[in-house]
Enzyme design. Structure first.
Site, PDB file in Angstrom:
ATOM      1  N   ASP A 188       0.849  -1.202   0.000  1.00  0.00           N
ATOM      2  CA  ASP A 188       0.000   0.000   0.000  1.00  0.00           C
ATOM      3  C   ASP A 188       0.886   1.255   0.000  1.00  0.00           C
ATOM      4  O   ASP A 188       0.661   2.193  -0.770  1.00  0.00           O
ATOM      5  CB  ASP A 188      -0.897   0.055   1.252  1.00  0.00           C
ATOM      6  CG  ASP A 188      -1.920  -1.065   1.334  1.00  0.00           C
ATOM      7  OD1 ASP A 188      -3.125  -0.799   1.191  1.00  0.00           O
ATOM      8  OD2 ASP A 188      -1.520  -2.225   1.552  1.00  0.00           O
ATOM      9  N   GLU A 222      -4.957   7.651   0.337  1.00  0.00           N
ATOM     10  CA  GLU A 222      -5.405   6.971   1.556  1.00  0.00           C
ATOM     11  C   GLU A 222      -4.328   6.933   2.646  1.00  0.00           C
ATOM     12  O   GLU A 222      -4.616   7.129   3.815  1.00  0.00           O
ATOM     13  CB  GLU A 222      -5.836   5.534   1.238  1.00  0.00           C
ATOM     14  CG  GLU A 222      -6.304   4.816   2.495  1.00  0.00           C
ATOM     15  CD  GLU A 222      -6.684   3.363   2.293  1.00  0.00           C
ATOM     16  OE1 GLU A 222      -6.549   2.835   1.178  1.00  0.00           O
ATOM     17  OE2 GLU A 222      -7.124   2.751   3.284  1.00  0.00           O
ATOM     18  N   ASP A 273      -6.081   5.421  -4.230  1.00  0.00           N
ATOM     19  CA  ASP A 273      -6.226   4.302  -3.297  1.00  0.00           C
ATOM     20  C   ASP A 273      -5.224   3.258  -3.804  1.00  0.00           C
ATOM     21  O   ASP A 273      -5.472   2.572  -4.803  1.00  0.00           O
ATOM     22  CB  ASP A 273      -7.656   3.753  -3.313  1.00  0.00           C
ATOM     23  CG  ASP A 273      -7.885   2.787  -2.164  1.00  0.00           C
ATOM     24  OD1 ASP A 273      -6.884   2.266  -1.626  1.00  0.00           O
ATOM     25  OD2 ASP A 273      -9.061   2.544  -1.815  1.00  0.00           O
ATOM     26  N   ILE A 300      -4.007   0.424  -2.792  1.00  0.00           N
ATOM     27  CA  ILE A 300      -4.617  -0.917  -2.857  1.00  0.00           C
ATOM     28  C   ILE A 300      -5.996  -0.762  -2.246  1.00  0.00           C
ATOM     29  O   ILE A 300      -6.125  -0.493  -1.052  1.00  0.00           O
ATOM     30  CB  ILE A 300      -3.832  -1.975  -2.058  1.00  0.00           C
ATOM     31  CG1 ILE A 300      -2.450  -2.201  -2.670  1.00  0.00           C
ATOM     32  CG2 ILE A 300      -4.614  -3.296  -2.011  1.00  0.00           C
ATOM     33  CD1 ILE A 300      -1.668  -3.333  -2.020  1.00  0.00           C
ATOM     34  N   ASP A 301      -7.011  -0.887  -3.064  1.00  0.00           N
ATOM     35  CA  ASP A 301      -8.372  -0.898  -2.541  1.00  0.00           C
ATOM     36  C   ASP A 301      -8.735  -2.364  -2.351  1.00  0.00           C
ATOM     37  O   ASP A 301      -8.537  -3.176  -3.259  1.00  0.00           O
ATOM     38  CB  ASP A 301      -9.311  -0.225  -3.547  1.00  0.00           C
ATOM     39  CG  ASP A 301     -10.738  -0.159  -3.029  1.00  0.00           C
ATOM     40  OD1 ASP A 301     -10.918   0.058  -1.824  1.00  0.00           O
ATOM     41  OD2 ASP A 301     -11.662  -0.329  -3.849  1.00  0.00           O
ATOM     42  N   THR A 342      -7.587  -4.098   0.630  1.00  0.00           N
ATOM     43  CA  THR A 342      -6.339  -4.683   1.174  1.00  0.00           C
ATOM     44  C   THR A 342      -6.600  -6.079   1.721  1.00  0.00           C
ATOM     45  O   THR A 342      -5.753  -6.977   1.606  1.00  0.00           O
ATOM     46  CB  THR A 342      -5.750  -3.764   2.273  1.00  0.00           C
ATOM     47  OG1 THR A 342      -5.633  -2.456   1.727  1.00  0.00           O
ATOM     48  CG2 THR A 342      -4.371  -4.223   2.706  1.00  0.00           C
ATOM     49  N   HIS A 400     -18.063  -4.140   6.334  1.00  0.00           N
ATOM     50  CA  HIS A 400     -18.066  -2.971   5.451  1.00  0.00           C
ATOM     51  C   HIS A 400     -19.443  -2.669   4.882  1.00  0.00           C
ATOM     52  O   HIS A 400     -19.709  -1.542   4.469  1.00  0.00           O
ATOM     53  CB  HIS A 400     -17.094  -3.173   4.277  1.00  0.00           C
ATOM     54  CG  HIS A 400     -15.657  -3.202   4.696  1.00  0.00           C
ATOM     55  ND1 HIS A 400     -14.631  -3.414   3.814  1.00  0.00           N
ATOM     56  CD2 HIS A 400     -15.083  -3.035   5.912  1.00  0.00           C
ATOM     57  CE1 HIS A 400     -13.468  -3.389   4.468  1.00  0.00           C
ATOM     58  NE2 HIS A 400     -13.720  -3.179   5.739  1.00  0.00           N
ATOM     59  N   SER A 419     -13.308  -4.674  -3.090  1.00  0.00           N
ATOM     60  CA  SER A 419     -12.762  -3.490  -3.785  1.00  0.00           C
ATOM     61  C   SER A 419     -13.633  -2.934  -4.912  1.00  0.00           C
ATOM     62  O   SER A 419     -14.734  -3.413  -5.169  1.00  0.00           O
ATOM     63  CB  SER A 419     -11.368  -3.804  -4.351  1.00  0.00           C
ATOM     64  OG  SER A 419     -11.447  -4.457  -5.602  1.00  0.00           O
ATOM     65  N   LYS A 476     -15.772  -4.349  -8.065  1.00  0.00           N
ATOM     66  CA  LYS A 476     -17.240  -4.469  -8.207  1.00  0.00           C
ATOM     67  C   LYS A 476     -17.770  -3.471  -9.242  1.00  0.00           C
ATOM     68  O   LYS A 476     -18.666  -3.783 -10.014  1.00  0.00           O
ATOM     69  CB  LYS A 476     -17.941  -4.208  -6.855  1.00  0.00           C
ATOM     70  CG  LYS A 476     -17.725  -5.301  -5.824  1.00  0.00           C
ATOM     71  CD  LYS A 476     -18.577  -5.074  -4.583  1.00  0.00           C
ATOM     72  CE  LYS A 476     -18.014  -4.082  -3.601  1.00  0.00           C
ATOM     73  NZ  LYS A 476     -16.694  -4.423  -3.033  1.00  0.00           N
ATOM     74  N   ARG A 515     -24.358  -0.894  -1.459  1.00  0.00           N
ATOM     75  CA  ARG A 515     -23.488  -0.776  -0.278  1.00  0.00           C
ATOM     76  C   ARG A 515     -24.221  -0.025   0.822  1.00  0.00           C
ATOM     77  O   ARG A 515     -24.363   1.196   0.786  1.00  0.00           O
ATOM     78  CB  ARG A 515     -22.244   0.001  -0.684  1.00  0.00           C
ATOM     79  CG  ARG A 515     -21.150   0.088   0.369  1.00  0.00           C
ATOM     80  CD  ARG A 515     -19.968   0.818  -0.244  1.00  0.00           C
ATOM     81  NE  ARG A 515     -18.845   0.893   0.642  1.00  0.00           N
ATOM     82  CZ  ARG A 515     -17.869  -0.024   0.695  1.00  0.00           C
ATOM     83  NH1 ARG A 515     -17.904  -1.067  -0.098  1.00  0.00           N
ATOM     84  NH2 ARG A 515     -16.861   0.119   1.527  1.00  0.00           N
ATOM     85  N   ASP A 568     -12.424   5.613  -2.399  1.00  0.00           N
ATOM     86  CA  ASP A 568     -13.055   4.297  -2.552  1.00  0.00           C
ATOM     87  C   ASP A 568     -14.142   4.291  -3.624  1.00  0.00           C
ATOM     88  O   ASP A 568     -14.674   3.212  -3.947  1.00  0.00           O
ATOM     89  CB  ASP A 568     -13.676   3.836  -1.225  1.00  0.00           C
ATOM     90  CG  ASP A 568     -12.644   3.226  -0.287  1.00  0.00           C
ATOM     91  OD1 ASP A 568     -11.654   2.647  -0.780  1.00  0.00           O
ATOM     92  OD2 ASP A 568     -12.826   3.335   0.942  1.00  0.00           O
TER      93      ASP A 568
HETATM   94  N1  PPS Z   1     -16.443  -0.020   8.529  1.00  0.00           N
HETATM   95  C1  PPS Z   1     -16.373   0.191   7.226  1.00  0.00           C
HETATM   96  N2  PPS Z   1     -17.490   0.363   6.500  1.00  0.00           N
HETATM   97  C2  PPS Z   1     -17.421   0.556   5.178  1.00  0.00           C
HETATM   98  N3  PPS Z   1     -16.280   0.573   4.456  1.00  0.00           N
HETATM   99  C3  PPS Z   1     -15.142   0.402   5.133  1.00  0.00           C
HETATM  100  C4  PPS Z   1     -15.115   0.202   6.530  1.00  0.00           C
HETATM  101  N4  PPS Z   1     -13.841   0.052   6.918  1.00  0.00           N
HETATM  102  C5  PPS Z   1     -13.099   0.171   5.796  1.00  0.00           C
HETATM  103  N5  PPS Z   1     -13.882   0.381   4.713  1.00  0.00           N
HETATM  104  C6  PPS Z   1     -13.514   0.611   3.327  1.00  0.00           C
HETATM  105  O1  PPS Z   1     -13.884  -0.478   2.487  1.00  0.00           O
HETATM  106  C7  PPS Z   1     -12.878  -0.603   1.481  1.00  0.00           C
HETATM  107  C8  PPS Z   1     -12.846  -2.013   0.919  1.00  0.00           C
HETATM  108  O2  PPS Z   1     -13.780  -2.116  -0.080  1.00  0.00           O
HETATM  109  P1  PPS Z   1     -15.029  -3.088  -0.050  1.00  0.00           P
HETATM  110  O3  PPS Z   1     -15.781  -2.958   1.232  1.00  0.00           O
HETATM  111  O4  PPS Z   1     -15.819  -2.773  -1.271  1.00  0.00           O
HETATM  112  O5  PPS Z   1     -14.444  -4.540  -0.209  1.00  0.00           O
HETATM  113  S1  PPS Z   1     -14.214  -5.593   0.960  1.00  0.00           S
HETATM  114  O6  PPS Z   1     -15.367  -5.620   1.855  1.00  0.00           O
HETATM  115  O7  PPS Z   1     -12.992  -5.182   1.669  1.00  0.00           O
HETATM  116  O8  PPS Z   1     -14.098  -6.879   0.378  1.00  0.00           O
HETATM  117  C9  PPS Z   1     -11.631  -0.299   2.246  1.00  0.00           C
HETATM  118  O9  PPS Z   1     -10.678   0.166   1.321  1.00  0.00           O
HETATM  119  P2  PPS Z   1      -9.128  -0.246   1.571  1.00  0.00           P
HETATM  120  O10 PPS Z   1      -8.731   0.253   2.943  1.00  0.00           O
HETATM  121  O11 PPS Z   1      -8.485   0.540   0.473  1.00  0.00           O
HETATM  122  O12 PPS Z   1      -9.015  -1.716   1.420  1.00  0.00           O
HETATM  123  C10 PPS Z   1     -12.022   0.783   3.241  1.00  0.00           C
HETATM  124  O13 PPS Z   1     -11.751   2.098   2.804  1.00  0.00           O
HETATM  125 MG    MG Z   2     -10.141   1.504  -0.448  1.00  0.00          MG
HETATM  126 MG    MG Z   3      -6.605   1.117   0.186  1.00  0.00          MG
HETATM  127 MG    MG Z   4      -7.018   0.762   3.685  1.00  0.00          MG
END
Ligand code: PPS
Ligand code: MG
Ligand code: MG
Ligand code: MG
Length: 358
Positions: free
Chosen positions: A54, A77, A149, A151-152, A154, A241, A265, A268, A282, A295
């Protein structure tokens, strides 16, 4: 005629730099995955994971954007505070090494040495940490800003499943350009075991396209005109999430028969844009969580340029001018134009049922 051809060139350098940056970052993340060791993963204050990949991917993308567009702000991020701490010295050395490996790799087709890349372009540790922190911009309603982002998804990355390297350009709170690299996404959704590594690019007014990560086989994307019985929901893998049970209620309300597809990520949004699934949905599980602009920004322009609609659950557009987050938005819904009104109605119905049960 003349005006048209000038207009069609809008954001062409931005697009090329973003594609080149996402490609370099994708090679970096894919190679880190193959060598990943547990010690290279740490946990942020909000308990979310962050890896050496990341940090180094953000350093690479931010370095390239800053070289090409020195006046632009960046909302990224990650920040470098954990790397600058005494306890972060091992992680810091790995990040510097990986970022420089990616930045100094040979120029590929479409690359330009003026973007701070190519042999001999290694940066100092301080320059790379500063590049990460260039992403600290607070966001806002006016001017140009990029989102990164690195790595979306992670968690998906760590599981060896879907993740995405995501970059967007926002001008006066409107997303104009989105580039999403998905190293683990099959190029052809009908061949899940076939070649992997897909790149999605959208520029407002110029359409949405998919190609391979190396730039081969570019093809325009249009969301097919699904009927309700052909739809399935695309939702997060992580139940923390997004509320799978809320999504299930929407699916029952619409009479959907296909099970949801769970995918990490912004892959989708890419799946939706190429007709592989029908509805991105979502609903947050935590009412105090604020969605981050990085995101969703690239996904928004990708879906809209593929002919779809994206809004919150009130039917309002997502607000990219509110700062680093989407502010007070309620939920996210993206789908094809034809079915959007029915899906939004179902979402509103489930929301009001939920309220009356409280
Ligand atoms: N509590 C909560 N609620 C909603 N979203 C959150 C939460 N915590 C984190 N995140 C964000 O979700 C990003 C990951 O994307 P997704 O939720 O679409 O995918 S997954 O659930 O991780 O499979 C993830 O992105 P990355 O941190 O870049 O992986 C976060 O920004
Ligand atoms: Mg993300
Ligand atoms: Mg990320
Ligand atoms: Mg992250």
């Amino acid at each position: 005629m003349f005006t048209r051809s000038i207009m069609s060139l809008a954001f062409s350098t931005e697009k090329q730099v973003a594609i080149s940056a996402v490609r370099r970052a994708c090679s970096l993340t894919a190679s880190v995955f193959n060598r990943l060791v547990k010690s290279e993963t740490s946990t942020k204050d909000d308990k979310s994971p962050v890896t050496v990949a990341d940090y180094s991917a953000q350093a690479v993308i931010s370095t390239m954007l800053a070289h090409a567009f020195p006046a632009d702000s960046i909302v990224g991020e990650e920040d470098s505070s954990d790397l600058r701490a005494e306890s972060g010295s091992d992680l810091r050395s790995r990040v510097i090494e990986l970022a420089n490996e990616a930045l100094t790799a040979d120029l590929a087709l479409g690359d330009n040495a003026e973007w701070g890349i190519g042999p001999g372009q290694a940066k100092s540790p301080e320059q790379l940490l500063d590049a990460i922190d260039r992403g600290n911009f607070a966001g806002g309603r006016h001017g140009r800003m990029w989102t990164i982002d690195p790595i979306d998804g992670t968690k998906g990355f760590l599981r060896g499943e879907q993740y995405a390297v995501c970059v967007s350009l926002i001008v006066d709170a409107q997303v104009q350009l989105g580039v999403i690299g998905c190293p683990n996404l099959p190029v052809d959704p009908s061949k899940p075991d076939g070649d992997k590594g897909s790149l999605f690019v959208a520029v407002r007014g110029q359409g949405a396209h998919q190609m391979t990560l190396s730039g081969a086989d570019p093809a325009p994307l249009t969301i097919p005109t699904f009927s309700l019985d052909e739809l399935n929901l695309l939702e997060s893998v992580e139940s923390a999430h997004a509320s799978h049970s809320f999504h299930d209620n929407v699916a029952s309300n619409l009479g959907l028969t296909k099970p949801p597809t769970r995918m990490d990520s912004q892959a989708k949004y890419c799946a939706l844009a190429r007709g592989d699934g029908g509805v991105y949905i979502r609903m947050l599980t935590n009412s105090s969580y604020r969605e981050k602009i990085w995101d969703h920004a690239p996904g928004v322009v990708l879906v809209e340029e593929a002919g779809g609609v994206i809004s919150d659950f009130r039917g309002q557009p997502l607000d990219f001018g509110a700062g680093r987050t989407l502010g007070e938005n309620l939920g996210i819904l993206a789908t094809g134009k034809k079915v959007y009104p029915s899906v939004l109605e179902a979402v509103k119905k489930v929301l009001s049922e939920q309220k009356s049960n409280v």
